[in-house]
Design a protein around this motif. Sequence first.
Motif, PDB file in Angstrom:
ATOM      1  N   ASP A 160      53.172  59.309  53.522  1.00 54.53           N
ATOM      2  CA  ASP A 160      53.623  60.320  52.565  1.00 54.53           C
ATOM      3  C   ASP A 160      53.078  61.705  52.848  1.00 54.53           C
ATOM      4  OD1 ASP A 160      54.917  61.033  50.039  1.00 54.53           O
ATOM      5  OD2 ASP A 160      52.885  61.331  49.286  1.00 54.53           O
ATOM      6  N   ALA A 161      51.811  61.767  53.250  1.00 54.67           N
ATOM      7  CA  ALA A 161      51.133  63.067  53.157  1.00 54.67           C
ATOM      8  C   ALA A 161      49.843  62.963  53.945  1.00 54.67           C
ATOM      9  CB  ALA A 161      50.871  63.371  51.682  1.00 54.67           C
ATOM     10  N   GLY A 162      48.749  63.490  53.381  1.00 50.08           N
ATOM     11  CA  GLY A 162      47.442  63.313  53.987  1.00 50.08           C
ATOM     12  C   GLY A 162      46.881  61.933  53.691  1.00 50.08           C
ATOM     13  N   ASP A 163      47.605  61.153  52.906  1.00 52.38           N
ATOM     14  CA  ASP A 163      47.192  59.766  52.647  1.00 52.38           C
ATOM     15  C   ASP A 163      48.115  58.830  53.422  1.00 52.38           C
ATOM     16  OD1 ASP A 163      49.431  60.321  51.079  1.00 52.38           O
ATOM     17  OD2 ASP A 163      48.893  58.846  49.561  1.00 52.38           O
ATOM     18  N   PHE A 164      47.863  57.543  53.311  1.00 51.91           N
ATOM     19  CA  PHE A 164      48.640  56.575  54.088  1.00 51.91           C
ATOM     20  C   PHE A 164      49.657  55.813  53.243  1.00 51.91           C
ATOM     21  CE2 PHE A 164      44.419  56.541  56.496  1.00 51.91           C
ATOM     22  CZ  PHE A 164      44.851  57.455  57.461  1.00 51.91           C
ATOM     23  N   GLY A 165      49.848  56.244  52.006  1.00 55.34           N
ATOM     24  CA  GLY A 165      50.821  55.573  51.144  1.00 55.34           C
ATOM     25  C   GLY A 165      52.242  55.813  51.631  1.00 55.34           C
ATOM     26  N   LYS A 166      53.124  54.907  51.261  1.00 56.32           N
ATOM     27  CA  LYS A 166      54.549  55.073  51.559  1.00 56.32           C
ATOM     28  C   LYS A 166      55.277  54.899  50.225  1.00 56.32           C
ATOM     29  CE  LYS A 166      54.795  51.753  54.740  1.00 56.32           C
ATOM     30  NZ  LYS A 166      55.119  50.966  55.985  1.00 56.32           N
ATOM     31  N   SER A 244      38.363  57.141  52.861  1.00 52.39           N
ATOM     32  CA  SER A 244      37.693  58.439  52.986  1.00 52.39           C
ATOM     33  C   SER A 244      38.487  59.332  53.932  1.00 52.39           C
ATOM     34  CB  SER A 244      36.286  58.243  53.558  1.00 52.39           C
ATOM     35  OG  SER A 244      36.371  58.098  54.965  1.00 52.39           O
ATOM     36  N   MET A 245      38.201  60.622  53.887  1.00 51.17           N
ATOM     37  CA  MET A 245      38.928  61.578  54.725  1.00 51.17           C
ATOM     38  C   MET A 245      38.663  61.365  56.211  1.00 51.17           C
ATOM     39  SD  MET A 245      40.846  63.207  52.759  1.00 51.17           S
ATOM     40  CE  MET A 245      41.558  64.391  53.905  1.00 51.17           C
ATOM     41  N   GLU A 246      37.604  60.633  56.531  1.00 51.42           N
ATOM     42  CA  GLU A 246      37.249  60.426  57.943  1.00 51.42           C
ATOM     43  C   GLU A 246      37.958  59.211  58.530  1.00 51.42           C
ATOM     44  OE1 GLU A 246      34.873  61.290  55.597  1.00 51.42           O
ATOM     45  OE2 GLU A 246      34.988  63.326  56.412  1.00 51.42           O
ATOM     46  N   ASN A 482      42.417  73.987  57.175  1.00 48.82           N
ATOM     47  CA  ASN A 482      41.685  72.798  56.710  1.00 48.82           C
ATOM     48  C   ASN A 482      42.563  71.915  55.836  1.00 48.82           C
ATOM     49  OD1 ASN A 482      39.080  73.672  57.867  1.00 48.82           O
ATOM     50  ND2 ASN A 482      39.380  75.369  56.441  1.00 48.82           N
ATOM     51  N   VAL A 483      43.683  71.543  56.401  1.00 44.32           N
ATOM     52  CA  VAL A 483      44.677  70.778  55.651  1.00 44.32           C
ATOM     53  C   VAL A 483      44.095  69.422  55.238  1.00 44.32           C
ATOM     54  CG1 VAL A 483      46.971  69.730  55.775  1.00 44.32           C
ATOM     55  CG2 VAL A 483      46.559  71.978  56.800  1.00 44.32           C
ATOM     56  N   HIS A 484      44.343  69.062  53.992  1.00 41.33           N
ATOM     57  CA  HIS A 484      43.857  67.787  53.454  1.00 41.33           C
ATOM     58  C   HIS A 484      44.730  66.673  54.039  1.00 41.33           C
ATOM     59  CE1 HIS A 484      41.866  65.353  50.291  1.00 41.33           C
ATOM     60  NE2 HIS A 484      43.011  64.691  50.281  1.00 41.33           N
ATOM     61  N   HIS A 485      44.322  66.159  55.171  1.00 41.23           N
ATOM     62  CA  HIS A 485      45.162  65.209  55.908  1.00 41.23           C
ATOM     63  C   HIS A 485      44.226  64.299  56.696  1.00 41.23           C
ATOM     64  CE1 HIS A 485      48.079  63.745  58.888  1.00 41.23           C
ATOM     65  NE2 HIS A 485      49.044  64.215  58.131  1.00 41.23           N
ATOM     66  N   GLU A 531      40.623  74.736  51.961  1.00 39.21           N
ATOM     67  CA  GLU A 531      39.430  73.881  52.125  1.00 39.21           C
ATOM     68  C   GLU A 531      39.895  72.433  52.154  1.00 39.21           C
ATOM     69  OE1 GLU A 531      36.253  75.042  52.078  1.00 39.21           O
ATOM     70  OE2 GLU A 531      36.443  77.055  51.224  1.00 39.21           O
ATOM     71  N   LEU A 532      39.258  71.652  52.977  1.00 39.46           N
ATOM     72  CA  LEU A 532      39.643  70.246  53.138  1.00 39.46           C
ATOM     73  C   LEU A 532      39.721  69.466  51.824  1.00 39.46           C
ATOM     74  CD1 LEU A 532      40.177  67.911  55.261  1.00 39.46           C
ATOM     75  CD2 LEU A 532      37.734  67.429  54.987  1.00 39.46           C
ATOM     76  N   PRO A 533      38.694  69.579  50.953  1.00 44.55           N
ATOM     77  CA  PRO A 533      38.765  68.734  49.741  1.00 44.55           C
ATOM     78  C   PRO A 533      39.816  69.190  48.731  1.00 44.55           C
ATOM     79  CG  PRO A 533      36.521  69.578  50.143  1.00 44.55           C
ATOM     80  CD  PRO A 533      37.440  70.348  51.023  1.00 44.55           C
ATOM     81  N   SER A 534      40.371  70.386  48.898  1.00 44.38           N
ATOM     82  CA  SER A 534      41.267  70.912  47.860  1.00 44.38           C
ATOM     83  C   SER A 534      42.647  70.260  47.938  1.00 44.38           C
ATOM     84  CB  SER A 534      41.386  72.428  47.991  1.00 44.38           C
ATOM     85  OG  SER A 534      42.179  72.918  46.930  1.00 44.38           O
ATOM     86  N   TYR A 535      42.690  68.999  47.513  1.00 43.38           N
ATOM     87  CA  TYR A 535      43.956  68.276  47.693  1.00 43.38           C
ATOM     88  C   TYR A 535      45.072  68.818  46.808  1.00 43.38           C
ATOM     89  CZ  TYR A 535      42.334  65.541  43.624  1.00 43.38           C
ATOM     90  OH  TYR A 535      41.875  65.150  42.398  1.00 43.38           O
ATOM     91  N   SER A 536      44.706  69.519  45.740  1.00 44.87           N
ATOM     92  CA  SER A 536      45.775  70.020  44.870  1.00 44.87           C
ATOM     93  C   SER A 536      46.385  71.332  45.385  1.00 44.87           C
ATOM     94  CB  SER A 536      45.270  70.202  43.442  1.00 44.87           C
ATOM     95  OG  SER A 536      44.373  71.298  43.382  1.00 44.87           O
TER      96      SER A 536
END
Length: 561
Positions: A160-166, A244-246, A482-485, A531-536
Motif C-alpha cells: 500500500d505505502a510505506g507499510d506492507f499491507g495490501k 519497525s521502520m528498519e 525522509n519518506v516514511h517508507h 522527517e521519517l517518523p512523520s507518517y501523517s
Amino acid sequence: VQSSYGQQVKVDQVGYLPDAPKMGVVVVAEPATGFQVVSLGEREVVYSGTLSEPVDDESSGDTVQQADFSELRDTGRFVLEVDGVGQSYPFRISSDVYHGALVDTLRSYTLQRANFVIDDPLTGLYHGEAHMQDAEAEMYFSDDFHQEGETLDMLGGWYDAGDFGKYTTPGAISVAQLLLAYEWAPEAFTQGQMLFPEEVAEAAGDTDLPDLLVETQWKLDWLLKMQRPDGAAYHKVSGAEWPSMETTPEEDDQTRYVYGMSTYGTGILGGVMAMAARLYEPYDPDYAEQLLAAAKDAFEYLEANPEPYFREDEDQNSGSGPYDKHEDAEERFWVAAELFKTTGDARYERYLDEHLPDYFSEHPEAISWLDALALGHWAYLTADEPDPDRYEEVNQALMDSADAILEQVDRDGYNTALTPDQYTWASAKNAVALGNLLLMANAVSPDAAYEDAALDQIHYVLGRNATSYSYLSGSGVQQVQNVHHRTWHATGVYIPGLLVGGPNDHPGGDPLQKELIEGGDVPPAKAYLDELPSYSTNEYAIDYTAPLVFALAYFDRFERD
Ligand code: 9MR
C-alpha cells in the motif's frame, strides 16, 4: 537541502510547458516590483516583468506576489530572480518537462510489488521474494465460504505505502486512476517506457500490452483474489503488528491475515473491474470476460444487499490502516454507472434511477478511496446513451464542483486548489485530484482556465508551495528526503516517483506532527515535516501517486490548439 535559494522565490522545480501559463510565487516582507527570468549557463535575461500586487494568502500566512512569465516560450533551463528578494531554484521549460516524473511515478508501482523479487538497476533497489506467507493468508473470521484460520492464496498486488499491507480500496482506486489515464491518453503509454526490471519483463513475456496495463494487471489479479464467490470484497491482507521502520520486506515474516469485508469496497472493486474489462478487451478478451464477470458479481451482491456494511475486526488496526467507510452510496453509483458504460445494459441505469436518484446531482469531490462518485459521474457522462435529463444533472454537478475549485485557485496566493481547511491527511493527493476534476470539467465543457488550474496543482506538488518542498521523490531540487517508507529506509535506497501526503494539520496519533501543531501557530500549508517518523505528512501511498500519474500523463507533451 534547504538553502537560501528557492525559499522566497518559488517555482515548479521541474518546470513549465512552453504552451501553458508560467508563474512563480514570491514571498515578500516589503512589496517588490520587478522580476527577471535568467537563462542558466549564458546568464542572459530572457524575460523581465512586473509582479502582481501583494496578497495575504490564508493557507500559508504568507504575503505573496506572483511573477507571470507565460509569454516566455523559449525552451531551456532558467532561474527566476526578483529584485531585492532573491532567486528561485532552477527549472526547465520544455514540452517533455514532465516526462521523467511520469516515468518515475509509473515505475513506482512496479517497485511496490509484493511477493516478487525486486532487482532494479535504475534505482539500485533490491529485495528478494518477501511475504510469501501470503500464499497462505489466514482468514481472521468465518463467513459462508471460509472458516476462521482457513488459509487463502493472497499472493500478488502492490504494498500500500510505506507499510506492507495490501488493501482493497486504495488499491482499486489507484488502478482506476491509472486506467483512466490510459483511457484518456493511450498514446502516452507504450511498451518499454517503464524500463521494467528484468524479472518483471520476463514474467510479462511477449505480451502486446503497454507497460502500464502489464503493471495494473498485477494488481487486478490480486483484487480478483480478494473477491468472495458471492461478489463481496474482503478488506485487506496484513500482519497483526506494524513492523519497525528498519524491517526489510523479507524480514517481515509474521502471519498475514485476511481482514474485513465492506460494501463500499465491493463497489470500488466492481467499478475498477468494469473499467478494466473495457480496456483489456482489445488485448485479451478472455481476461476481459473474467474482469467483467467480477464486476457483475460485485454489482449483484450490492443489489441483493442494500444496506451499507463495514466489518470491524478486533485487532485489525494494530498492524495496518483502517480505511474505514461506513456508507457506500458513491461506490454503488460508480459500479452501476461503470457497468452501464461498459455493457450499455439499461438495467444498470435503472438501478441508479431507483436506488440513487439524488446522486446524479450530488457535487463530486476529489476521487479517493473515501469517495468514488466522480468516477461514477465520469462513466455516466461518457456512456453511450445516458438519459438526457440525468446527463444534464451530472454535467451541472460537475460544473458546480469545478467552478468552486476554480474560485479557490483564484483566491489562493499559490493557486492551490485546497481551501485552508483541506490541509489534512494526504493533502497533496487531494490537490492533484481536485485538479483532475477540472480536467473532467474541461473535457465536457472546454475552458482553458480549467486546464490551467489543473496544471497549477502539479506546480504545487513540485515545489511552488509554502514549504518549497517538492512532495514527489526524485523530482525537483528540494526533494523530500525522509519518506516514511520501510523498504526505502531499511535498504537505504532513494526511491523516485513517490508522492508524500504533504501538509496536514490534523495529525491524529502522529506524535512528531502533533508536537509541531501544538507547538504554536503553524499555518495549514506549512504543517509539514520531512522527517521519517512523520507518517501523517511524509508517508507515501499508491493512491497518492495515482492522481498524479493521471495529471502528468495529461500534460506530458501538452500543446494548446
Ligand atoms: O491515506 C490514508 C488517509 O486518508 C487516512 O486519513 C489515514 C488514517 O486512517 O490513513 C492513510 O492511509 C494509510 C493506511 O491507513 C495504512 N497504510 C499507509 C497509508 C498512508 O499513510
